[in-house]
Write a protein that holds these residues in place. Structure first.
Motif, mmCIF file in Angstrom:
data_model
loop_
_atom_site.group_PDB
_atom_site.id
_atom_site.type_symbol
_atom_site.label_atom_id
_atom_site.label_comp_id
_atom_site.label_asym_id
_atom_site.label_seq_id
_atom_site.Cartn_x
_atom_site.Cartn_y
_atom_site.Cartn_z
ATOM 1 N N SER A 186 31.401 22.928 -13.015
ATOM 2 C CA SER A 186 32.416 22.033 -12.459
ATOM 3 C C SER A 186 32.975 22.576 -11.145
ATOM 4 C CB SER A 186 33.548 21.826 -13.472
ATOM 5 O OG SER A 186 34.531 20.967 -12.960
ATOM 6 N N ALA A 187 33.091 23.894 -11.056
ATOM 7 C CA ALA A 187 33.619 24.511 -9.841
ATOM 8 C C ALA A 187 32.580 24.591 -8.730
ATOM 9 C CB ALA A 187 34.132 25.921 -10.165
ATOM 10 N N LYS A 188 31.328 24.251 -9.048
ATOM 11 C CA LYS A 188 30.241 24.358 -8.068
ATOM 12 C C LYS A 188 29.820 22.994 -7.508
ATOM 13 C CE LYS A 188 29.829 28.790 -9.050
ATOM 14 N NZ LYS A 188 28.593 29.338 -9.635
ATOM 15 N N ASN A 239 31.857 23.537 -17.842
ATOM 16 C CA ASN A 239 33.078 24.144 -17.316
ATOM 17 C C ASN A 239 32.779 25.049 -16.120
ATOM 18 O OD1 ASN A 239 34.668 22.882 -19.214
ATOM 19 N ND2 ASN A 239 34.773 24.642 -20.598
ATOM 20 N N GLU A 240 31.669 25.751 -16.189
ATOM 21 C CA GLU A 240 31.310 26.668 -15.097
ATOM 22 C C GLU A 240 30.788 25.919 -13.883
ATOM 23 O OE1 GLU A 240 29.180 30.349 -16.104
ATOM 24 O OE2 GLU A 240 29.517 29.841 -18.221
ATOM 25 N N ILE A 268 38.350 21.358 -13.510
ATOM 26 C CA ILE A 268 38.063 22.701 -12.990
ATOM 27 C C ILE A 268 37.325 22.597 -11.663
ATOM 28 C CG2 ILE A 268 36.919 24.899 -13.483
ATOM 29 C CD1 ILE A 268 37.029 24.130 -16.460
ATOM 30 N N PRO A 269 37.868 23.108 -10.558
ATOM 31 C CA PRO A 269 39.207 23.671 -10.347
ATOM 32 C C PRO A 269 40.123 22.631 -9.704
ATOM 33 C CG PRO A 269 37.818 24.244 -8.494
ATOM 34 C CD PRO A 269 37.009 23.281 -9.360
ATOM 35 N N ASN A 270 39.943 21.376 -10.088
ATOM 36 C CA ASN A 270 40.519 20.234 -9.400
ATOM 37 C C ASN A 270 41.923 19.935 -9.909
ATOM 38 O OD1 ASN A 270 40.914 17.535 -8.398
ATOM 39 N ND2 ASN A 270 38.700 17.455 -8.056
ATOM 40 N N ASP A 282 38.701 16.115 -2.889
ATOM 41 C CA ASP A 282 38.455 16.673 -4.223
ATOM 42 C C ASP A 282 37.328 15.980 -4.977
ATOM 43 O OD1 ASP A 282 40.649 18.663 -4.318
ATOM 44 O OD2 ASP A 282 41.905 16.881 -4.099
#
Length: 916
Positions: A399-401, A396-397, A429-431, A250
């Motif tokens: 973070s998932a990348k 926030n966006e 996000i999304p951890n 992660d």
């Protein structure tokens, strides 16, 4: 008897040195230059000396290095500049290093160095050899203590064993050996000789397979270790923590919230470099626009780390080479593994920012992360969703990348503790390991859980509520031994963080008892919450006052701060013409604020400027008077000052600028008073006195200690620098400001100079007095200056801390720094100082830096709204939003300096030069 030797006739190493050292008891030697190559020809003979061998030689140290006790660092830099790791690579040279280290640590060989500038280069080479039977001989000649001197060069030696000659040479040696400027070879050099003798190059592929155990191999020979001060224990701890977490499924998810001045940039940059070497995806670094090139420069100079900065119309690499934009998707074609972009690019929701969201990253770093925040912090977060600003939306966006996400700010909370939640939520996000899934109590009731963390509310007592808090997310195995044992008892995998409600009910009674003990006795909510697990925060006070058992020294060198200007006695009297002028300015401010609702900030500007210098106050008063045609006429007729009409000024006819006759008259009187007394500036006179005469309890002139003088305003800074260069002749006065306005004054004449050149001259102590605007208060390291004068107090209190952080920082050469805050008694600065003093100490102690939002307090006080000012102050949070986990003994880190395995330099650079 006198004997003469010439390398033209015989080999001096065989005919003289080795032969003369047989049966020697002691050997004292004056040598201009010393290195380990002497041991290739004389190692066995030197080891055969029954007593000690003492060598005194030259060094590039300065006298000042010795007197201020920073000679060890300078000697380290001189040794590393010699690049011994590149020179000693053959088997024979390694043997010499092993022998040299053995002689040094045994005490048989003692080496002292003396600065070149004390007696110049030591061309007089001489020595005394004492034998077991008590006899002695002496020699002088042209030889240095090197292999080439004895075996290759043309050299001459004159030997004389007469008592007079021996006594004379011995007296010369003793003079230098016992000289107050002679210092022992520093520990670093001795240890590095040992490290290089064991040095082994590791291929990048092999390092990646064992990176967890070989972190220092990628760092030990970087410039930060070889040319600077290395990494302190708290810095190594974060780098190791972040990199080890990065290697898990992660990735690393942390908020670095160290106090200002503890080196967060180098911690983040080193972490980024390790991640860039370990993986093959890009590294994206997002920083304020003013810091993009500072980041690039520090990564290059401290870590030998190439990078590219997005300028808006292309990429610019660390060499200055520009890659122009060639289409909309150019931002995705960074020519380096590490790309740096400004926060403004994201905050403006540009097309380039949208394109960045299409990428996949090894790591994303956001500096000054407190700027990513919600727009509705005052609303109950348990009932209202966050309304994120564009920067927070972007993080926030993205973070998932990205595999890893590192945020950094000294002030994770500005106004409301919910801001800490927003930053930790971004990490999650999304951890799932950070804050569990969307149904966790930490997500569903963020404010309630924060209140529990802060101690405002008690955790629930029921077992069902207890388990809901603990299970989602359940902490990582390495959180504690108790957590590790519980994971074993419950048979939970290391990558499993969200447990079912039934897990507790189905557990054995003994395991349930352990869970309850963890929750109630160990205070789970306080000690194992997501904030304490993912916020890393250390304070200067703790690091300076806690002893590292491994070294016996504090974790951080203590730098005392001695404050002047804090008492009524220190405040400058507001009297005579200046009091009259100040009262006129206050009257003007009052009238303008009453007439125009938004006039508070504009009108109080004049008070700020008068509080800086008379010159600045005069300039602002004239500019305000020129708002009207009547004012322009007064300026032209009475003060011979002309202002052109600015047709492009959209606010030329705004309400605030439509001065009344009474306001115009007040400004006219103010300009008259200031113009007549421009050359009688009390603050300038005080600065000159401090620089040349010191302060009341220490009469050492601050110009001799090195001084940075700060002002908010360029015209004040330039005027001060120019005046000082006239009143302190033959002294260079540096001027460090934004844009291309930097340079130096000498005898009243200005010379333009690049900022980087000014930094270099300050570091080399060629510039000891530097006048700077707040452009210099971010990113300028002034460890060679130990005093600071605040010509004016910034109305944004954070800047005061940033200014102090320029000298109270890692690497400061003095044990204490002195700061003088100049303010006029009964001025707005003085009143705000009294209102804020106690409360600011509370805020500072908790967050390490004063929140930006207190800037409004100054305007409130200036416009006599003291009650509103107090409301703003009391609204600041009184309790830390996360427990300070690190106020206990930090975990032990690896000994990076002694790491003998090093990553292949060529492969390392090839990896970092790869583009996206």
């Amino acid at each position: 008897m006198v004997k003469r030797y010439s390398s033209r006739n015989e080999k001096l190493d065989e005919a003289f040195l080795n032969k003369k050292l047989v049966k020697a008891k002691n050997y004292d030697r004056i040598a201009g230059y010393f290195c380990s190559s002497i041991l290739e020809v004389a190692g066995e003979s030197i080891e055969a000396v029954s007593g000690t061998v003492r060598v005194v030689c030259n060094s590039g140290l300065s006298k000042e290095d010795v007197t201020v006790a920073c000679h060890a660092q300078k000697m380290k830099q001189e040794w590393c500049a010699y690049e011994p790791e590149e020179k000693y690579t053959s088997d024979k040279s390694v043997e010499r290093l092993v022998r040299l280290h053995r002689l040094l640590v045994s005490g048989k060989l003692e080496v002292r160095v003396i600065p070149d500038e004390v007696y110049g280069l030591m061309h007089g080479k001489a020595g005394v050899i004492t034998y077991d039977d008590g006899s002695k001989t002496s020699f002088i000649g042209s030889i240095n203590e090197t292999k080439s001197a004895f075996s290759l060069n043309y050299e001459m030696v004159w030997e004389d064993d007469s008592p007079d000659a021996v006594a004379w040479v011995q007296s010369e040696f003793d003079f230098f050996w016992n000289n107050p400027y002679a210092v022992n070879l520093c520990d670093f050099v001795v240890e590095d000789i040992d490290r290089i003798s064991k040095r082994r190059i590791v291929p990048l592929h092999d390092w990646r397979e064992h990176a967890t155990d070989e972190i220092p191999a990628a760092a030990v020979e970087e410039p930060v270790f070889r040319k600077e001060f290395g990494l302190w224990e708290h810095q190594k701890y974060f780098v190791e923590l972040a990199f080890r977490e990065h290697q898990t499924k992660d990735g690393a998810r942390f908020l670095l919230a160290d106090q200002v001045g503890l080196g967060k940039t180098i911690q983040l940059a080193m972490s980024a470099k390790l991640m860039a070497l370990y993986g093959d995806a890009p590294i994206l670094i997002i920083v304020p626009k003013t810091l993009v090139f500072q980041w690039q420069d520090e990564m290059k100079s401290l870590l030998d780390m190439p990078s590219a900065v997005w300028t808006g119309n292309g990429w610019q690499d660390e060499t200055g080479y520009f890659y122009p934009e060639s289409g909309l998707r150019s931002i995705l074609r960074c020519p380096r593994r590490v790309g740096i972009v400004s926060q403004g690019l994201v905050a403006r929701r540009t097309e380039s920012a949208k394109l960045l969201l299409q990428g996949r990253y090894e790591c994303v770093i956001l500096d000054e992360a407190h700027r990513a925040r919600r727009r509705n912090p005052s609303k109950d977060a348990d009932k209202h969703k966050a309304d994120p600003n564009f920067l927070l939306q972007f993080i926030n966006e993205i973070s998932a990348k990205t595999k890893s996400l590192l945020l950094a700010t000294a002030t994770p909370v500005q106004v409301n503790t919910i801001e800490a939640f927003d930053l930790i939520n971004s990490l999650s996000i999304p951890n799932l390991k950070v804050m569990g899934d969307q149904y966790s109590e930490w997500h569903r009731h963020p404010q309630t859980m924060l209140d529990m963390v802060c101690g405002k509310e008690n955790p629930p007592q029921s077992e069902a509520a207890m388990w809901d808090i603990m299970r989602n997310p359940f902490p990582q195995r390495d959180s504690s031994g108790r957590i590790s044992r519980l994971r074993n008892d419950l048979d939970i995998g290391d990558d499993e963080f969200v447990l079912s409600p039934e897990t507790y009910a189905d557990a054995r009674r003994a395991t349930q008892n352990k869970i309850r003990t963890l929750y109630f006795t160990d205070e789970f909510v306080r000690n194992y919450n997501p904030y304490i697990r993912h916020i890393v925060r250390r304070t200067r006070e703790y690091l300076e006052n806690t002893i590292n058992e491994k070294t016996g020294e504090p974790y951080l060198k203590k730098i005392e701060v001695v404050l002047y200007g804090e008492t009524d006695q220190d405040a400058l009297p507001l009297e005579g013409y200046l009091r009259q002028a100040y009262e006129k300015a206050q009257e003007f401010c009052s009238l303008l604020s009453q007439r125009v609702k938004a006039g508070g900030f504009m009108s109080t500007l004049i008070l700020k400027r008068i509080g800086s210098t008379i010159l600045a106050g005069e300039a602002t008063a004239k500019k305000m008077l020129a708002w009207t045609d009547e004012g322009k006429q007064i300026l032209a007729e009475e003060f011979d000052t002309f202002f052109e009409d600015d047709e492009e000024d959209e606010e030329a006819y705004s309400e605030v600028k439509q001065l009344t006759p009474e306001e115009t008259e007040l400004l006219r009187e103010l300009v008259r008073m200031l113009t007549l007394n421009r050359d009688k500036d009390p603050k300038y006179e005080k600065v000159l006195s401090i620089l040349t005469e010191g302060v009341r309890d220490d009469r050492t002139p601050w110009k001799d200690k090195g001084c940075i003088i700060f002002s908010q305003y360029f015209d004040s800074a330039r005027h001060l620098a120019e005046s000082l260069s006239t009143d302190i002749p033959e002294t260079i006065i540096g001027l460090y400001a934004g844009g291309d306005k930097s340079g130096y004054f000498e005898n009243g004449v200005f010379h333009k100079l690049l900022k980087d050149d000014i930094k270099a001259q300050v570091k080399e102590r060629k510039i000891k007095i530097l006048v700077g605007t707040d452009a210099a208060s971010e990113g300028l390291n002034l460890q060679t200056l130990s005093t600071l004068i605040n010509l004016d107090l910034p109305w944004n209190p954070t800047r005061l801390e940033q200014r102090k952080g320029r000298i109270q920082r890692i690497g400061q050469i003095s044990d204490s720094v002195s700061i003088y805050n100049l303010r006029y008694k009964d001025s707005v600065e003085d009143k705000v100082h009294k209102v804020l003093s106690q409360r600011l100490n509370d805020i500072y102690d908790m967050f390490g830096q004063i929140p930006d939002t207190l800037e409004d307090v100054w305007i409130d006080v200036a416009t006599n709204n003291v009650e509103q000012a107090m409301e703003r102050i009391n609204a600041m949070p009184h309790q830390n939003p996360f427990t300070i986990k690190y106020e206990t003994l930090p975990p032990e880190t690896e000994d990076w300096d002694k790491c003998a395995e090093v990553l292949d330099k060529r492969e390392k650079m090839e990896q970092l030069l790869r583009g996206w």
